[in-house]
Design a protein around this motif. Structure first.
Motif, mmCIF file in Angstrom:
data_model
loop_
_atom_site.group_PDB
_atom_site.id
_atom_site.type_symbol
_atom_site.label_atom_id
_atom_site.label_comp_id
_atom_site.label_asym_id
_atom_site.label_seq_id
_atom_site.Cartn_x
_atom_site.Cartn_y
_atom_site.Cartn_z
ATOM 1 N N ASN A 16 0.858 -1.175 0.000
ATOM 2 C CA ASN A 16 0.000 0.000 0.000
ATOM 3 C C ASN A 16 0.897 1.228 0.000
ATOM 4 O O ASN A 16 1.831 1.326 0.804
ATOM 5 N N VAL A 17 0.626 2.146 -0.913
ATOM 6 C CA VAL A 17 1.457 3.338 -1.077
ATOM 7 C C VAL A 17 0.572 4.584 -0.990
ATOM 8 O O VAL A 17 -0.620 4.517 -1.288
ATOM 9 N N PRO A 18 1.141 5.727 -0.592
ATOM 10 C CA PRO A 18 0.316 6.925 -0.444
ATOM 11 C C PRO A 18 -0.140 7.533 -1.772
ATOM 12 O O PRO A 18 -1.168 8.188 -1.832
ATOM 13 N N ASP A 19 0.619 7.314 -2.850
ATOM 14 C CA ASP A 19 0.273 7.849 -4.170
ATOM 15 C C ASP A 19 0.740 6.833 -5.206
ATOM 16 O O ASP A 19 1.940 6.698 -5.451
ATOM 17 N N ILE A 20 -0.197 6.106 -5.799
ATOM 18 C CA ILE A 20 0.171 5.002 -6.687
ATOM 19 C C ILE A 20 0.923 5.471 -7.929
ATOM 20 O O ILE A 20 1.817 4.774 -8.416
ATOM 21 N N ASN A 21 0.582 6.646 -8.434
ATOM 22 C CA ASN A 21 1.286 7.128 -9.629
ATOM 23 C C ASN A 21 2.736 7.479 -9.317
ATOM 24 O O ASN A 21 3.645 7.122 -10.069
ATOM 25 N N SER A 50 -16.412 -1.869 3.252
ATOM 26 C CA SER A 50 -17.154 -2.012 4.504
ATOM 27 C C SER A 50 -17.674 -3.435 4.590
ATOM 28 O O SER A 50 -17.603 -4.200 3.628
ATOM 29 N N GLY A 51 -18.143 -3.805 5.750
ATOM 30 C CA GLY A 51 -18.760 -5.107 5.954
ATOM 31 C C GLY A 51 -17.868 -6.269 5.571
ATOM 32 O O GLY A 51 -16.701 -6.333 5.974
ATOM 33 N N GLU A 52 -18.412 -7.188 4.764
ATOM 34 C CA GLU A 52 -17.687 -8.402 4.391
ATOM 35 C C GLU A 52 -16.414 -8.107 3.611
ATOM 36 O O GLU A 52 -15.405 -8.773 3.792
ATOM 37 N N LEU A 53 -16.463 -7.100 2.715
ATOM 38 C CA LEU A 53 -15.275 -6.767 1.929
ATOM 39 C C LEU A 53 -14.143 -6.301 2.837
ATOM 40 O O LEU A 53 -13.009 -6.769 2.724
ATOM 41 N N ALA A 54 -14.422 -5.413 3.759
ATOM 42 C CA ALA A 54 -13.398 -4.925 4.682
ATOM 43 C C ALA A 54 -12.858 -6.075 5.522
ATOM 44 O O ALA A 54 -11.650 -6.187 5.744
ATOM 45 N N SER A 55 -13.737 -6.948 5.963
ATOM 46 C CA SER A 55 -13.325 -8.091 6.778
ATOM 47 C C SER A 55 -12.481 -9.068 5.961
ATOM 48 O O SER A 55 -11.434 -9.528 6.415
ATOM 49 N N ALA A 56 -12.915 -9.390 4.754
ATOM 50 C CA ALA A 56 -12.206 -10.357 3.913
ATOM 51 C C ALA A 56 -10.810 -9.869 3.531
ATOM 52 O O ALA A 56 -9.883 -10.662 3.391
ATOM 53 N N LEU A 57 -10.653 -8.560 3.367
ATOM 54 C CA LEU A 57 -9.358 -7.996 2.963
ATOM 55 C C LEU A 57 -8.548 -7.460 4.143
ATOM 56 O O LEU A 57 -7.485 -6.870 3.949
ATOM 57 N N ASN A 58 -9.049 -7.638 5.357
ATOM 58 C CA ASN A 58 -8.372 -7.176 6.570
ATOM 59 C C ASN A 58 -8.107 -5.672 6.527
ATOM 60 O O ASN A 58 -7.009 -5.205 6.822
ATOM 61 N N LEU A 59 -9.126 -4.912 6.156
ATOM 62 C CA LEU A 59 -9.027 -3.450 6.072
ATOM 63 C C LEU A 59 -9.708 -2.810 7.271
ATOM 64 O O LEU A 59 -10.679 -3.353 7.808
ATOM 65 N N ALA A 60 -9.215 -1.650 7.650
ATOM 66 C CA ALA A 60 -9.869 -0.874 8.701
ATOM 67 C C ALA A 60 -11.233 -0.411 8.190
ATOM 68 O O ALA A 60 -11.407 -0.203 6.980
ATOM 69 N N PRO A 61 -12.197 -0.248 9.093
ATOM 70 C CA PRO A 61 -13.500 0.270 8.658
ATOM 71 C C PRO A 61 -13.342 1.606 7.929
ATOM 72 O O PRO A 61 -12.526 2.439 8.321
ATOM 73 N N GLN A 89 -4.382 6.201 9.514
ATOM 74 C CA GLN A 89 -3.432 5.298 8.854
ATOM 75 C C GLN A 89 -2.053 5.431 9.493
ATOM 76 O O GLN A 89 -1.593 6.522 9.777
ATOM 77 N N ARG A 90 -1.407 4.288 9.745
ATOM 78 C CA ARG A 90 -0.098 4.279 10.414
ATOM 79 C C ARG A 90 1.041 4.449 9.418
ATOM 80 O O ARG A 90 0.891 4.212 8.233
ATOM 81 N N GLU A 91 2.188 4.805 9.949
ATOM 82 C CA GLU A 91 3.415 4.920 9.157
ATOM 83 C C GLU A 91 3.921 3.521 8.805
ATOM 84 O O GLU A 91 3.570 2.549 9.476
ATOM 85 N N PRO A 92 4.781 3.397 7.770
ATOM 86 C CA PRO A 92 5.358 2.082 7.438
ATOM 87 C C PRO A 92 6.129 1.504 8.623
ATOM 88 O O PRO A 92 6.673 2.247 9.447
ATOM 89 N N GLY A 146 17.651 0.167 2.007
ATOM 90 C CA GLY A 146 17.249 1.522 1.670
ATOM 91 C C GLY A 146 15.754 1.667 1.909
ATOM 92 O O GLY A 146 15.052 0.674 2.152
ATOM 93 N N LEU A 147 15.287 2.902 1.845
ATOM 94 C CA LEU A 147 13.859 3.189 2.023
ATOM 95 C C LEU A 147 13.300 3.822 0.760
ATOM 96 O O LEU A 147 13.915 4.730 0.195
ATOM 97 N N THR A 148 12.127 3.354 0.335
ATOM 98 C CA THR A 148 11.429 3.990 -0.774
ATOM 99 C C THR A 148 10.929 5.361 -0.305
ATOM 100 O O THR A 148 10.897 5.627 0.907
ATOM 101 N N PRO A 149 10.498 6.220 -1.218
ATOM 102 C CA PRO A 149 9.973 7.527 -0.786
ATOM 103 C C PRO A 149 8.793 7.421 0.180
ATOM 104 O O PRO A 149 8.557 8.323 0.971
ATOM 105 N N TRP A 150 8.054 6.318 0.161
ATOM 106 C CA TRP A 150 6.916 6.163 1.073
ATOM 107 C C TRP A 150 7.266 5.344 2.309
ATOM 108 O O TRP A 150 6.432 5.112 3.159
ATOM 109 N N GLY A 151 8.528 4.894 2.435
ATOM 110 C CA GLY A 151 8.994 4.282 3.678
ATOM 111 C C GLY A 151 9.103 2.770 3.700
ATOM 112 O O GLY A 151 9.453 2.211 4.737
#
Length: 173
Positions: A16-21, A50-61, A89-92, A146-151
């Motif tokens: 997961n990155v802060p800016d995909i482009n 939300s709901g099942e999708l958030a649960s299935a993908l282990n995402l925060a509400p 959202q937490r830091e890397p 090394g660290l990427t620009p997003w950490g």
């Protein structure tokens, strides 16, 4: 002989990155990555999980997906880039935290790989170092982080001398 393992390889790693482009441009410039496909585009409305999708993908509400893209680096594992945002959202993570702590990339030319990484915006944490552990040591075997620009932590690794454990596969039995 039939393969005893049901799992045969790592297919891809998700980041997961802060800016995909910006992350894509970095990976293209730093590692010569190529885009394989985009499964969810920023041209579509953001998708709140939300709901099942958030649960299935282990995402925060209320996590919101903005984009998802599959890339690959050389002949190695594919990387699925996500741009998902959520309040709080937490830091890397650091290498001392629990969970997936780094992505290791093999190179035949450590210095050129580092140069391209830094030119693309990466930050090296050290110069190349000899391996720390006897099972990996060799006169020309080196690693560095090394660290990427997003950490995200990236390890550069080269072992043209091979690995000692390969010569003595009874070493850890």
């Amino acid at each position: 002989m039939k393969n005893k393992n049901i799992i045969t390889k790592i297919d891809h790693i998700g980041l997961n990155v802060p800016d995909i482009n910006r992350a894509t441009v970095f990976l293209l410039e730093a590692f010569g990555a190529e885009i394989i496909y985009e499964s969810y585009s920023r041209e579509l409305p953001p998708l709140e999980a939300s709901g099942e999708l958030a649960s299935a993908l282990n995402l925060a509400p209320k996590a919101t997906l903005y984009s998802c893209r599959m890339i690959k680096i050389g002949n190695g594992v594919r990387i699925e880039l996500f741009e998902i945002h959520v309040d709080g959202q937490r830091e890397p993570i650091k290498s001392s935290d629990l969970g997936l702590i780094h992505l290791a990339l093999y190179t035949d030319n450590m210095h050129e790989a580092i140069q391209k990484f830094e030119a693309a915006g990466g930050k090296m944490l050290s110069d190349p170092n000899p391996f720390l552990f006897p099972a990996e040591k060799g006169d020309k075997n080196f690693f560095c982080y090394g660290l990427t620009p997003w950490g995200t932590t990236i390890e550069f690794i080269t072992y043209p001398d091979g690995m000692p454990y390969e010569k003595n596969n009874n070493l850890y039995k």
